[in-house]
Write a protein that holds these residues in place. Structure first.
Motif, short mmCIF file in Angstrom:
data_model
loop_
_atom_site.label_atom_id
_atom_site.label_comp_id
_atom_site.label_asym_id
_atom_site.label_seq_id
_atom_site.Cartn_x
_atom_site.Cartn_y
_atom_site.Cartn_z
N LEU A 6 -3.20 7.28 -1.45
CA LEU A 6 -2.82 6.29 -2.61
C LEU A 6 -1.80 6.89 -3.28
N TRP A 49 -2.00 2.11 -11.41
CA TRP A 49 -3.32 2.42 -11.20
C TRP A 49 -3.67 3.96 -10.82
N ALA A 50 -2.61 4.44 -10.06
CA ALA A 50 -3.04 6.16 -9.91
C ALA A 50 -3.05 6.87 -11.05
N GLU A 53 -6.88 5.98 -12.47
CA GLU A 53 -7.96 6.12 -11.40
C GLU A 53 -9.06 7.17 -12.02
N THR A 56 -11.87 5.56 -13.73
CA THR A 56 -12.50 4.27 -13.36
C THR A 56 -13.64 3.98 -13.84
N LEU A 90 -15.16 -1.51 -8.48
CA LEU A 90 -14.05 -0.45 -8.18
C LEU A 90 -13.57 -0.59 -6.74
N VAL A 94 -9.72 -1.18 -5.72
CA VAL A 94 -9.09 -0.40 -4.97
C VAL A 94 -8.47 -0.78 -3.68
#
Length: 417
Positions: A6, A49-50, A53, A56, A90, A94
């Motif tokens: 990631l 997104w990181a 996350e 989530t 999810l 991802v």
């Protein structure tokens, strides 16, 4: 290379190359088209997104709340219990984020999703409202780190993905789903059943692909199942179903399915099919019920008159998990190009023949990742891995460490409840 890699945490400064927004908040940087988004867009999406996350679960709850509040009629498209659906969103999100700059891998995935969503009667308006809810949910959890540049990047990336799905759905001319009647339900263990279903017309899947299935016991809850054989003219499908922990659909299928009940089956998905019976060596690795698509591939190769040398590793925790081994060994005896290697992780009452094999089955001892890597790097083989996410992750990782080229390895990401 890790398959779980990631991006690093977000950088909050402005990015001049990010897409600009018009007055309505939509991406105004030009018409979306299939392909690779600008590198600035990719970087902003991954970094933002990181940041969110770790939240989530809460994010997906907010997303569905926003979606159902803005378009209440979409609630009927989803099951009463949303636990499974939240997890699927999810995983899909991802997957898209990780592949957003690799169109050769992402576009086939989006095409499949677009065709598959036809069974829900998804309309263009649904895509627009869903995208708005998704961006707003990510924004809410990003807090002060959310900027107009990040919002533009998310809207641009989502627009590319949604347009690709729309195009694939519009181009599809086959049925949105098929109806199948259960012919046989046979339990071969407390948590495993073989189910044979006959569809109204044959489904045009390729050996190794999987199908989404809805049963009357769990309305609007779909589970991915792989046929354990290539397509048949009579439309009969054989599924191997393991009742997994927390698996709403799989547990109902194993415990409550009866002959005569009607299933609904979605279009084929997945990229594990083998189109040629000849070529380089083929390595097939199957854990548990992952043996079903692998067996379908082998039987298809038999139909084609295969000549390519093929090694099939089939594994499980104990000998009971090698339920399909007799059939696979029969295929091996009849076809000189096929070598079947059973693998178990635990020694049970059947005892040990030597340091690496059990007495009862002649199985190698260890995880599939351990055993396959004992045989070398498999550099000149096409490799297919089927099984649980944990098994696939471990096996692919060991293959890469051993020297197997990444571009020779294939696996499908979404195969569980």
């Amino acid at each position: 290379m890790s398959i779980d890699r990631l991006p690093s945490p977000i950088a909050t400064g402005p990015t001049p190359d990010a897409p600009r927004l018009d007055a309505s908040g939509l991406d105004a940087s030009g018409p979306a088209r299939p392909g690779t988004p600008p590198s600035a867009t990719v970087d902003l999406v991954r970094r933002s997104w990181a940041l969110v996350e770790p939240q989530t679960e809460e994010l997906t709850r907010l997303f569905y709340g926003l979606l159902f509040g803005r378009m209440p009629e979409t609630r009927s498209l989803f099951p009463v219990n949303m636990q499974v659906q939240r997890g699927r969103l999810l995983r899909a999100l991802v997957h898209v984020v990780q592949l957003v700059d690799r169109p050769d891998e992402l576009e086939p995935f989006l095409d499949q999703l677009g065709r598959d969503h036809r069974k829900f009667d998804v309309a263009d308006a649904h895509y627009d409202v869903l995208g708005g809810a998704l961006v707003d949910a990510v924004a809410r959890f990003s807090g002060a780190a959310w900027t107009p540049q990040i919002e533009g990047a998310w809207r641009h990336a989502y627009r590319i993905a949604a347009d690709r799905m729309r195009t694939a759905a519009a181009a599809e001319r086959g049925p949105a789903s098929w109806t199948g009647v259960v012919l046989e339900h046979r339990r071969i263990g407390w948590d495993l059943a073989i189910v044979r279903v006959q569809t109204d017309t044959p489904i045009p899947y390729r050996a190794g692909q999987y199908l989404s299935v809805e049963t009357p016991h769990r309305p609007r809850l779909w589970r991915y199942l792989s046929p354990a054989g290539p397509p048949r003219p009579d439309g009969v499908l054989e599924f191997h179903v393991r009742a997994v922990e927390g698996g709403w659909v799989s547990r109902a299928v194993v415990a409550h399915t009866t002959p005569g009940e009607t299933w609904r089956i979605g279009p084929p998905m997945g990229r594990l099919s083998i189109e040629s019976a000849s070529g380089d060596g083929l390595l097939l690795i199957a854990g548990g019920t992952g043996v079903a698509p692998v067996r379908a591939i082998v039987e298809r190769l038999v139909e084609q008159g295969a000549t390519r040398p093929t090694t099939l590793f089939t594994g499980g925790r104990t000998t009971a998990d090698l339920y399909d081994l007799p059939h696979l060994r029969t295929l091996g005896r009849r076809n000189a190009w096929l070598d079947v290697v059973p693998v178990i992780e635990k020694i049970d009452e059947h005892g040990i023949l030597d340091d690496h094999r059990t007495l009862e089955t002649g199985a190698e001892i260890g995880t599939l990742a351990d055993v396959v890597s004992r045989y070398g790097a498999w550099r000149d083989h096409d490799v297919i891995v089927c099984g649980s996410p944990a098994m696939v992750r471990a096996t692919v990782g060991r293959l890469l460490v051993a020297g197997t080229p990444l571009d020779r390895i294939r696996y499908d990401p979404f195969t569980l409840d």
